[in-house]
Design an enzyme around this catalytic site. Sequence first.
Site, PDB file in Angstrom:
ATOM      1  N   HIS A  18       0.859  -1.208   0.000  1.00 34.42           N
ATOM      2  CA  HIS A  18       0.000   0.000   0.000  1.00 34.42           C
ATOM      3  C   HIS A  18       0.887   1.248   0.000  1.00 34.42           C
ATOM      4  O   HIS A  18       1.381   1.663   1.047  1.00 34.42           O
ATOM      5  CB  HIS A  18      -0.921   0.005   1.222  1.00 34.42           C
ATOM      6  N   HIS A  20       1.471   5.345  -1.694  1.00 34.12           N
ATOM      7  CA  HIS A  20       1.104   6.521  -2.502  1.00 34.12           C
ATOM      8  C   HIS A  20       2.388   7.170  -3.000  1.00 34.12           C
ATOM      9  O   HIS A  20       3.153   7.718  -2.203  1.00 34.12           O
ATOM     10  CB  HIS A  20       0.311   7.525  -1.661  1.00 34.12           C
ATOM     11  N   LEU A  21       2.609   7.100  -4.306  1.00 41.37           N
ATOM     12  CA  LEU A  21       3.848   7.669  -4.873  1.00 41.37           C
ATOM     13  C   LEU A  21       3.639   9.058  -5.440  1.00 41.37           C
ATOM     14  O   LEU A  21       4.609   9.749  -5.738  1.00 41.37           O
ATOM     15  CB  LEU A  21       4.397   6.763  -5.981  1.00 41.37           C
ATOM     16  N   ARG A  22       2.361   9.441  -5.643  1.00 39.89           N
ATOM     17  CA  ARG A  22       2.057  10.737  -6.275  1.00 39.89           C
ATOM     18  C   ARG A  22       2.633  10.776  -7.693  1.00 39.89           C
ATOM     19  O   ARG A  22       2.811   9.763  -8.326  1.00 39.89           O
ATOM     20  CB  ARG A  22       2.563  11.915  -5.436  1.00 39.89           C
ATOM     21  N   ASN A  46      -4.937   7.151  -6.393  1.00 39.59           N
ATOM     22  CA  ASN A  46      -5.654   8.401  -6.085  1.00 39.59           C
ATOM     23  C   ASN A  46      -4.831   9.641  -6.451  1.00 39.59           C
ATOM     24  O   ASN A  46      -4.585  10.508  -5.621  1.00 39.59           O
ATOM     25  CB  ASN A  46      -6.082   8.437  -4.614  1.00 39.59           C
ATOM     26  N   LYS A 107      -8.997  -0.537  -6.360  1.00 32.67           N
ATOM     27  CA  LYS A 107      -9.141   0.122  -5.053  1.00 32.67           C
ATOM     28  C   LYS A 107     -10.523   0.744  -4.924  1.00 32.67           C
ATOM     29  O   LYS A 107     -10.950   1.524  -5.785  1.00 32.67           O
ATOM     30  CB  LYS A 107      -8.071   1.211  -4.909  1.00 32.67           C
ATOM     31  N   HIS A 144     -10.732   0.839   1.159  1.00 29.50           N
ATOM     32  CA  HIS A 144     -10.623   1.843   2.216  1.00 29.50           C
ATOM     33  C   HIS A 144     -11.880   1.685   3.061  1.00 29.50           C
ATOM     34  O   HIS A 144     -12.958   2.096   2.650  1.00 29.50           O
ATOM     35  CB  HIS A 144     -10.501   3.259   1.640  1.00 29.50           C
ATOM     36  N   HIS A 182      -5.058  -0.793   5.533  1.00 28.43           N
ATOM     37  CA  HIS A 182      -4.694  -0.046   6.750  1.00 28.43           C
ATOM     38  C   HIS A 182      -5.717  -0.221   7.870  1.00 28.43           C
ATOM     39  O   HIS A 182      -6.314   0.739   8.354  1.00 28.43           O
ATOM     40  CB  HIS A 182      -4.435   1.438   6.466  1.00 28.43           C
ATOM     41  N   ASP A 255       1.041   2.481   3.613  1.00 27.27           N
ATOM     42  CA  ASP A 255       0.200   3.659   3.358  1.00 27.27           C
ATOM     43  C   ASP A 255       1.039   4.937   3.414  1.00 27.27           C
ATOM     44  O   ASP A 255       0.526   5.997   3.802  1.00 27.27           O
ATOM     45  CB  ASP A 255      -0.985   3.727   4.331  1.00 27.27           C
ATOM     46  N   HIS A 259       2.658  14.535   1.795  1.00 22.83           N
ATOM     47  CA  HIS A 259       2.030  15.818   1.465  1.00 22.83           C
ATOM     48  C   HIS A 259       3.047  16.908   1.756  1.00 22.83           C
ATOM     49  O   HIS A 259       3.797  16.801   2.736  1.00 22.83           O
ATOM     50  CB  HIS A 259       0.790  16.065   2.338  1.00 22.83           C
ATOM     51  N   ALA A 271      -4.749  14.628   5.327  1.00 22.26           N
ATOM     52  CA  ALA A 271      -4.521  13.313   5.938  1.00 22.26           C
ATOM     53  C   ALA A 271      -3.439  12.582   5.164  1.00 22.26           C
ATOM     54  O   ALA A 271      -3.470  12.538   3.935  1.00 22.26           O
ATOM     55  CB  ALA A 271      -5.811  12.506   5.912  1.00 22.26           C
TER      56      ALA A 271
END
Length: 354
Positions: A18, A20-22, A46, A107, A144, A182, A255, A259, A271
């Site tokens: 899980h 998030h690489l953006r 996302n 997802k 989620h 998560h 996860d 940011h 978040a």
Amino acid sequence: MSPTSPDSLTIRRPDDWHVHLRDGAMLATVLPFTARQFARAIIMPNLADPVTTPEKAAAYRRRIVAHLPDEAPGDAFQPLMTCYLTDDTDPAQLEQGFLDGVFTAAKLYPAHATTGSAHGVTEPLALTAVYETMQILGMPLLVHGEVTDPAVDIFDREAVFIDGVLSKIVRDFPNLRVVLEHVTTRDGIDFVTSQSGPVGATITAHHLLLNRNALFEGGIRPHYYCLPVAKREEHRQALIAAATSGNEKFFLGTDTAPHPIGEKESACGCAGIFTAPAALALYAEAFEAAGALDKLEAFASLNGPKFYDLEVNQGTVTLERAETPVPERIDVPGVGAVHPFRGGANVAWKIKAT
Ligand code: NCD
Ligand code: ZN
């Protein structure tokens, strides 16, 4: 060096289920941290423009691969792409993306549940054609697991989702592979443990290390804010027990969710917790505190591939006991900077250079 507190630990190379690489400069900055520790990662879809089609996923995968550092040791890093489900997801297109090897999983974000979920699913129980297709394909559904009803207390949203939504999906699609992403509650652990079907869960390092008091320790702590939000200590204890149990249903998913600092330290902070720089060391700390370092390999390197029906990695990583600083901030060119979890302090382990 004793069996209970070794000074080094070698495990099969782990995967992160899980991440998030953006995109863009953020992707270029954060990717090397994940690629250095993990052989494979489930890449969350996302983005600002969500990854809803095989074409978008293939293009995103190319952008990730283009940013990979050349010197990644051991197994080459492999991004495993996911499809962002919406109310309009076409099961046939999803199937094609899976059969073509573009999508590993899909997802489910309930609409407005978390960062980047505005295009998510408004009625998760209504996606029956999608679930039916995924069940036949053996394609994992990554969930989620929070309701979005503002009337439900934020600390209860996972348990209410399990009762009202997830238990029904699992009942109606008993052979669907489902990952409760998560997981943060005893309720979630008990639900997953009690399922005889292919239902698993990822557990983050930060949820193993923090309870909800950490959010308010001496003042409000925006860098400890993520969704699902950390819960009471009894829930953290349930997560630790599950992660260190050896139960194959539980596996590593950080996860990691970077940011820019300005968007965290704000009147309305985002978040997401950026754990990637020290992820494996953080898990090792949590496992050692539970007296269960010998269970880390199953959780980090064996249970995930088994759930996803993939081979385990060939290489190994060695963690050495050494107080190791985590940078307080990491610059992201043109964007600002990110603050990693534990940034400005030490972790107790470092990864041996290979
Ligand atoms: C994630 C993000 O920032 O993309 N944030 C988070 O708090 N975990 C989204 C998510 O996984 O919920
Ligand atoms: Zn996430």
